[in-house]
Design a protein around this motif. Structure first.
Motif, mmCIF file in Angstrom:
data_model
loop_
_atom_site.group_PDB
_atom_site.id
_atom_site.type_symbol
_atom_site.label_atom_id
_atom_site.label_comp_id
_atom_site.label_asym_id
_atom_site.label_seq_id
_atom_site.Cartn_x
_atom_site.Cartn_y
_atom_site.Cartn_z
ATOM 1 N N VAL A 140 0.856 -1.188 0.000
ATOM 2 C CA VAL A 140 0.000 0.000 0.000
ATOM 3 C C VAL A 140 0.890 1.235 0.000
ATOM 4 O O VAL A 140 1.849 1.324 0.786
ATOM 5 N N TYR A 141 0.562 2.176 -0.878
ATOM 6 C CA TYR A 141 1.311 3.431 -0.979
ATOM 7 C C TYR A 141 0.334 4.597 -0.866
ATOM 8 O O TYR A 141 -0.856 4.466 -1.176
ATOM 9 N N THR A 142 0.850 5.751 -0.452
ATOM 10 C CA THR A 142 0.029 6.961 -0.412
ATOM 11 C C THR A 142 0.781 8.098 -1.080
ATOM 12 O O THR A 142 2.000 8.069 -1.226
ATOM 13 N N SER A 143 0.019 9.142 -1.465
ATOM 14 C CA SER A 143 0.623 10.282 -2.155
ATOM 15 C C SER A 143 -0.266 11.499 -1.978
ATOM 16 O O SER A 143 -1.487 11.379 -1.846
ATOM 17 N N THR A 144 0.343 12.669 -1.989
ATOM 18 C CA THR A 144 -0.427 13.916 -1.971
ATOM 19 C C THR A 144 -0.694 14.435 -3.370
ATOM 20 O O THR A 144 -1.547 15.307 -3.551
ATOM 21 N N ASP A 145 0.039 13.934 -4.369
ATOM 22 C CA ASP A 145 -0.099 14.468 -5.720
ATOM 23 C C ASP A 145 -0.444 13.421 -6.771
ATOM 24 O O ASP A 145 -0.608 13.747 -7.941
ATOM 25 N N GLY A 146 -0.500 12.146 -6.383
ATOM 26 C CA GLY A 146 -0.825 11.102 -7.338
ATOM 27 C C GLY A 146 0.310 10.677 -8.221
ATOM 28 O O GLY A 146 0.138 9.867 -9.133
ATOM 29 N N THR A 147 1.504 11.183 -7.930
ATOM 30 C CA THR A 147 2.682 10.833 -8.729
ATOM 31 C C THR A 147 3.824 10.342 -7.857
ATOM 32 O O THR A 147 4.460 9.335 -8.149
ATOM 33 N N THR A 148 4.103 11.072 -6.795
ATOM 34 C CA THR A 148 5.193 10.708 -5.898
ATOM 35 C C THR A 148 4.642 9.809 -4.800
ATOM 36 O O THR A 148 3.889 10.260 -3.930
ATOM 37 N N TRP A 149 5.038 8.523 -4.823
ATOM 38 C CA TRP A 149 4.452 7.541 -3.903
ATOM 39 C C TRP A 149 5.381 7.168 -2.754
ATOM 40 O O TRP A 149 4.926 6.714 -1.713
ATOM 41 N N GLY A 150 6.680 7.353 -2.918
ATOM 42 C CA GLY A 150 7.602 6.994 -1.849
ATOM 43 C C GLY A 150 7.611 5.501 -1.577
ATOM 44 O O GLY A 150 7.283 4.684 -2.435
ATOM 45 N N THR A 151 8.002 5.133 -0.360
ATOM 46 C CA THR A 151 8.029 3.727 0.015
ATOM 47 C C THR A 151 6.651 3.298 0.528
ATOM 48 O O THR A 151 5.827 4.120 0.915
ATOM 49 N N ALA A 152 6.429 1.994 0.536
ATOM 50 C CA ALA A 152 5.134 1.468 0.950
ATOM 51 C C ALA A 152 4.854 1.798 2.411
ATOM 52 O O ALA A 152 5.729 1.666 3.266
ATOM 53 N N VAL A 153 3.613 2.216 2.715
ATOM 54 C CA VAL A 153 3.219 2.462 4.100
ATOM 55 C C VAL A 153 2.783 1.164 4.768
ATOM 56 O O VAL A 153 2.696 1.087 5.996
ATOM 57 N N ALA A 154 2.506 0.139 3.967
ATOM 58 C CA ALA A 154 2.115 -1.160 4.524
ATOM 59 C C ALA A 154 2.383 -2.245 3.481
ATOM 60 O O ALA A 154 2.194 -2.031 2.283
ATOM 61 N N THR A 155 2.831 -3.384 3.941
ATOM 62 C CA THR A 155 2.975 -4.576 3.103
ATOM 63 C C THR A 155 2.495 -5.764 3.919
ATOM 64 O O THR A 155 2.449 -5.718 5.152
ATOM 65 N N GLY A 156 2.127 -6.837 3.236
ATOM 66 C CA GLY A 156 1.690 -8.002 3.986
ATOM 67 C C GLY A 156 1.064 -9.057 3.099
ATOM 68 O O GLY A 156 1.147 -9.002 1.861
ATOM 69 N N THR A 157 0.399 -10.035 3.737
ATOM 70 C CA THR A 157 -0.257 -11.142 3.052
ATOM 71 C C THR A 157 -1.683 -11.261 3.559
ATOM 72 O O THR A 157 -1.921 -11.358 4.779
ATOM 73 N N PHE A 158 -2.652 -11.244 2.637
ATOM 74 C CA PHE A 158 -4.049 -11.404 3.017
ATOM 75 C C PHE A 158 -4.376 -12.891 3.214
ATOM 76 O O PHE A 158 -3.851 -13.753 2.491
ATOM 77 N N PRO A 159 -5.265 -13.215 4.162
ATOM 78 C CA PRO A 159 -5.719 -14.604 4.297
ATOM 79 C C PRO A 159 -6.584 -15.000 3.099
ATOM 80 O O PRO A 159 -7.202 -14.137 2.454
ATOM 81 N N ASN A 160 -6.620 -16.276 2.805
ATOM 82 C CA ASN A 160 -7.362 -16.767 1.640
ATOM 83 C C ASN A 160 -8.816 -17.036 2.030
ATOM 84 O O ASN A 160 -9.237 -18.177 2.241
ATOM 85 N N ASN A 161 -9.592 -15.945 2.153
ATOM 86 C CA ASN A 161 -11.027 -16.071 2.402
ATOM 87 C C ASN A 161 -11.730 -14.870 1.795
ATOM 88 O O ASN A 161 -11.093 -13.949 1.280
ATOM 89 N N ALA A 162 -13.057 -14.873 1.865
ATOM 90 C CA ALA A 162 -13.852 -13.851 1.180
ATOM 91 C C ALA A 162 -14.287 -12.723 2.102
ATOM 92 O O ALA A 162 -15.121 -11.899 1.704
ATOM 93 N N THR A 163 -13.756 -12.665 3.324
ATOM 94 C CA THR A 163 -14.162 -11.615 4.250
ATOM 95 C C THR A 163 -13.355 -10.335 4.005
ATOM 96 O O THR A 163 -12.257 -10.362 3.458
ATOM 97 N N GLU A 164 -13.940 -9.210 4.434
ATOM 98 C CA GLU A 164 -13.253 -7.935 4.264
ATOM 99 C C GLU A 164 -11.990 -7.901 5.115
ATOM 100 O O GLU A 164 -11.983 -8.302 6.279
ATOM 101 N N GLN A 165 -10.905 -7.394 4.537
ATOM 102 C CA GLN A 165 -9.617 -7.305 5.220
ATOM 103 C C GLN A 165 -9.293 -5.831 5.483
ATOM 104 O O GLN A 165 -9.529 -4.964 4.629
ATOM 105 N N LYS A 166 -8.734 -5.583 6.658
ATOM 106 C CA LYS A 166 -8.381 -4.216 7.048
ATOM 107 C C LYS A 166 -6.863 -4.094 7.161
ATOM 108 O O LYS A 166 -6.226 -4.867 7.871
#
Length: 906
Positions: free
Chosen positions: A845-871
């Motif tokens: 996951v990346y964020t930006s104030t201008d839609g161009t400069t993203w920098g480094t990821a604010v979050a990385t990880g692995t989602f579980p293999n199911n159909a529920t909403e992930q936060k």
């Protein structure tokens, strides 16, 4: 080590990863354990007495040697940073031959008569401070381009996954070149809402190198270039005709050119240049950032007097991209740069490769207006009006040089945190003639009022946090006819206005200065008329300066409403002792910007401008508690809430090392301490990591000391690093003591108090107020897999990447536009419920104030293999755009699908 093939003939001095410039492979001589037993000559160095150096160069091929570049900060004056390539190495003689003419232009500059300021040569025995551009120097976070082998090399930093990164190696030097003729100008063209990025500038890699004289102007020809009749033998004319940096976006001979709402970023030369007879140019509401040289270059060094027929050939050859195309032009007053307006622009973080760059360089022009801009985080001067052109003039001989300057204005700008790397400059720096003389009826007596009216009007500007500033308002060599009126300067050196060897005719009226007025450090000017100065504190509080000064300066303070914004941030807070209100200086402020004391929002905040607020504070408030993001309150190493033992020293000018706000505290004595009092539920300690550092001890509230290593395991220097993060603490007041335990140095770059309780609860942003900015792929043939489906509120629809025919390969990404800036800390991902196909496994996951400069990821990880909403949760960050990258799928397939996305923010 990451490597990638590149196109044959690729050549670049820059590499960008996720919108940020990456340092080239480099090391200091001490890191390479060179002993320094080098002697210099007119051709280079003898290094036979340095066994480590001879072994290192001896291991390189001739081609590799000729790519090595030496860097010399301060060697040609504290305002410079020159660079020269090595030409060859002789193992037999133990000599390095340096590239010419760079070496001569750096070490043996011609002297000149009647000089009013030095342009010093470097000693031939001066060792480089850095050695760059050799593959053997690659360490983590560094790169090298093997042009001959058409291969790019990069060593990722720990945890960096190349598959999810945007790696850009620029090849073009000119992104836009607009050129007319004086008889037929390029006219009535607008550039709006664009981004100009990823260009390089390769001339410093040639034998000409970068023999800097001042403000990124350099000698690239002979050692007496631009010295005219003042050197022996005489040099080229006119006086001061130095070589300018190439601008990646450049215009000549234009009329009614508009550039508005654009972003100039990730550029390897200067950002934008306008010259050669251009008339009525509007440069408004843009952002200039992450630029290797100066942001904005106005004018040309070769046209101080276009009415002089002897200058015509040089003007055509050096002020235009193609002399043949303008061969029919008649040069005269029609060649004068006229009517340029530069307003409401954000200019910051420029000079990344050439740190003597100015935010704006103004050479020769008439009716130029530079107004309501915010210039900050600059390595050198904010705006320079004249470079070198006054170095043969002063009160004793004011007419050695002359030019066409008149009716130029620098007004209502905000300057702060300038001069973070180089020295001998200031927020506004002026040299040379700034007006055309107007005479009274007798034809011999100068009419002072009329001449001043056509001089440089420097009015209504605000300058603070001056770093290495010499004078906030600097009238230097040969400068004359300047009206310094109604300006503000605080929090810099002791001198608010003055200079060295000016000609004079200065009016200094009705200013608010914390430093000395009219400090003339060298020969005195003819006259200075000073009146109405209000002496203020170096740390002014509300009421010390009229609010109208603040509300009338900076981006958006006039009738123009900017479309671009920058992230809100604080750079100044007035003292809180016995205060009921504080003055806050910073960037990105709007009427809706929240301000907190700790984690409690403040009501009654007065919004003065994009750069200033006034906030009420209760008794006992500390400046370090005032923040815009209560979850992470960062204080610089200079904050008064930090107490250092006497063994600690202080260094400024560290912007080139990445240190927070360009400075750092350090100690070489074991047992020395830094103590920080804070309130929160956690703590981060910031400093550098390098090979000359060792262990520090950290104790919170008198508890057991924890030992932390600040040694750099990859051999590279890392600035502004959170070297320690505490566990969860009880909410309330705490004290941490950092103790130097080992190593040559310990560095402190500030602290951050963390607050995880009592902070505002993020709320989901309404999907109707968001939009999908970009998807890399969408299935439109076999099903409706449009990106917009993730915001339609229906889990029955989905964004699906192309799978029919030839499937689009991973990684896949989707970008959301939130509609405005929020403090974002959550992303919600709902997979498709009817099939696992495309279900995301690994993500970034990346964020930006201008839609161009993203920098480094604010979050990385692995989602579980199911159909529920992930936060996905992450530290709150100000952002308008959020980017989700899928790097793998749960069943190993190449596609990605998302039913719904939501974002949590405050």
């Amino acid at each position: 080590m990451y490597s990638a093939p590149v196109a044959s003939g690729s050549n670049s001095r820059q590499l960008y990863i996720d919108g940020k410039e990456v340092p080239i492979a480099q090391a200091t001589p001490s890191k390479l354990t060179f002993t320094g037993s080098w002697t210099g000559s007119s051709t280079g160095y003898t290094i036979s007495g340095d066994a480590k150096a001879t072994a290192w160069f001896g291991a390189l091929t001739a081609s590799q040697v000729s790519g090595v570049e030496f860097v010399y900060p301060d060697a040609n004056g504290a305002w410079t940073e020159s660079r020269c390539r090595v030409a060859s190495y002789s193992a037999t003689a133990g000599t390095l031959t340096m590239a010419q003419p760079c070496w001569t232009n750096t070490t043996n500059r011609a002297s000149y008569s009647q000089g009013t300021g030095p342009l010093p040569s470097m000693s031939t025995s001066q060792m480089p401070s850095r050695i760059e551009n050799a593959q053997t120097l690659i360490d983590a976070g560094r790169w090298f381009l093997d042009s001959a082998g058409s291969t790019l090399y990069y060593k990722p930093v720990t945890g960096q996954q190349m598959a999810g990164l945007d790696v850009e190696l620029p090849r073009l030097e000119k992104l836009v070149q607009g050129a007319g003729t004086l008889a037929s100008p390029l006219h009535d063209i607008s550039f709006k809402g664009l981004q100009f990025s990823y260009a390089t500038w390769n001339d410093p890699s040639t034998t000409s190198g970068f023999a800097e004289v001042q403000s990124n102007l350099r000698l690239s020809l002979a050692r007496n270039q631009g010295m005219c009749s003042f050197s022996t033998p005489a040099g080229s004319c006119p006086w001061g005709a130095l070589t300018q940096p190439l601008a990646n976006i450049a215009f000549t001979a234009t009329k009614n050119l508009t550039l508005s709402g654009n972003r100039f970023a990730e550029l390897g030369g200067a950002g934008l240049s306008v010259m050669y007879g251009s008339v009525d140019t509007l440069i408004q509401g843009n952002e200039f950032t992450d630029i290797a040289s100066t942001a904005l270059l106005l004018g040309c060094t070769y046209d101080p007097l276009p009415t002089d027929p002897t200058e015509a050939t040089g003007i055509k050859q050096n002020c235009t991209p193609d002399a043949a195309a303008v061969s029919g032009d008649t040069i005269g007053t029609n060649e004068i740069l006229t009517g340029t307006t530069v307003s409401d622009n954000f200019i910051h973080h420029i000079g990344t490769d050439y740190p003597a760059a100015c935010g704006i360089t103004l050479l020769f022009s008439q009716h130029t207006t530079i107004t309501r801009n915010n210039l900050y985080d600059l390595p050198y001067t904010g705006v320079t009006a004249g470079v070198i052109q006054g170095h043969v003039d002063n009160a004793s001989h004011p007419q050695n040089s002359s030019n066409i300057n008149s009716f130029n204005t620098i007004s209502n700008n905000i300057f702060h945190d300038v001069m973070s790397v180089r020295s001998d400059g200031g927020p506004i720096y002026a040299e040379g003639h700034q007006a055309q003389y107007v005479y009274k009826a007798d034809g011999t007596t100068i009419d002072s009022a009329a001449t001043l009216a056509g001089g440089l009007q420097a009015t209504g500007n605000i300058a603070y946090n001056g770093r290495n500033t010499n004078f906030s308002y600097y009238d230097d060599a040969g400068s004359e006819w300047i009206n310094w009126q109604g300006n503000v300067a605080f929090g810099a050196v002791a001198w608010s206005q003055g200079g060295c060897s000016p000609t004079g005719h200065f009016w200094v009226t009705d200013n608010y200065f914390s430093g000395i007025t009219n400090r003339q450090a060298c020969s005195l000017p003819v006259d200075v008329h000073e009146s109405g100065t209000t002496v203020i504190s170096a740390t002014p509080k509300p009421g010390d300066i009229p609010n109208a000064k603040f509300s009338g300066a900076g981006v958006g303070s006039g009738s123009f409403t900017p479309t671009l914004s920058v992230s809100p941030s604080i750079f100044y807070v007035s003292p809180t002792t016995n205060a009921t209100q504080v003055l806050i200086g910073g960037e990105g402020f709007t009427s809706a910007t929240p301000v907190y004391i700790g984690n409690k929002p403040i009501s009654g905040v007065i919004h003065l401008s994009s750069g200033f607020l006034i906030a009420p504070v209760p008794t006992g408030t500390k400046a370090s508690q005032i923040n815009l993001d209560p979850s992470h309150i960062r204080v610089n190493d200079t904050d008064t809430s930090i107490t250092y033992s006497s063994d600690f020293g202080y260094l400024s000018g560290r912007g080139g090392f990445g240190d927070y706000q360009g400075d750092i505290h350090y100690s070489m004595v074991n047992g020395s301490t830094a103590t920080f009092a804070f309130s929160g539920t956690g703590l981060q300690v910031y400093g550098e990591q390098y090979t000359d550092q060792g262990n520090i001890g950290i104790s919170i509230d008198g508890g057991t000391q924890v030992t932390v290593s600040t040694f750099s395991t990859d051999g590279a220097r890392h600035g502004n690093v959170a070297v320690y993060t505490s566990g969860t603490l009880s909410a309330g007041d705490h004290t941490v003591v950092v103790t130097k335990l080992s190593g040559t140095y310990t560095t402190i770059d500030g602290f951050a108090s963390l607050n995880t309780t009592g902070a505002p609860t993020p709320q989901r942003i309404a999907q109707s107020s968001m939009s999908v900015k970009y998807v890399d792929s969408a299935e439109t043939a076999a099903e409706n897999g449009a990106g917009a489906n993730v915001l339609d509120g229906s889990p029955a629809t989905a964004w699906v990447t192309k799978w029919s025919g030839t499937a689009a390969p991973l990684p896949h990404e989707i970008q959301l536009d939130l509609g405005k800036n929020y403090s974002v800390s959550e992303l919600y991902y709902l997979p498709r419920t009817n099939t696992p196909n495309g279900r995301i496994k690994d993500y970034q996951v990346y964020t930006s104030t201008d839609g161009t400069t993203w920098g480094t990821a604010v979050a990385t990880g692995t989602f579980p293999n199911n159909a529920t909403e992930q936060k996905v949760t992450f530290a709150a960050v100000t952002a308008r755009y959020i980017r989700l990258v899928a790097t793998s799928e749960v069943n190993g397939n190449p596609w990605t699908s998302i039913a719904e996305l939501n974002v949590g923010a405050v």
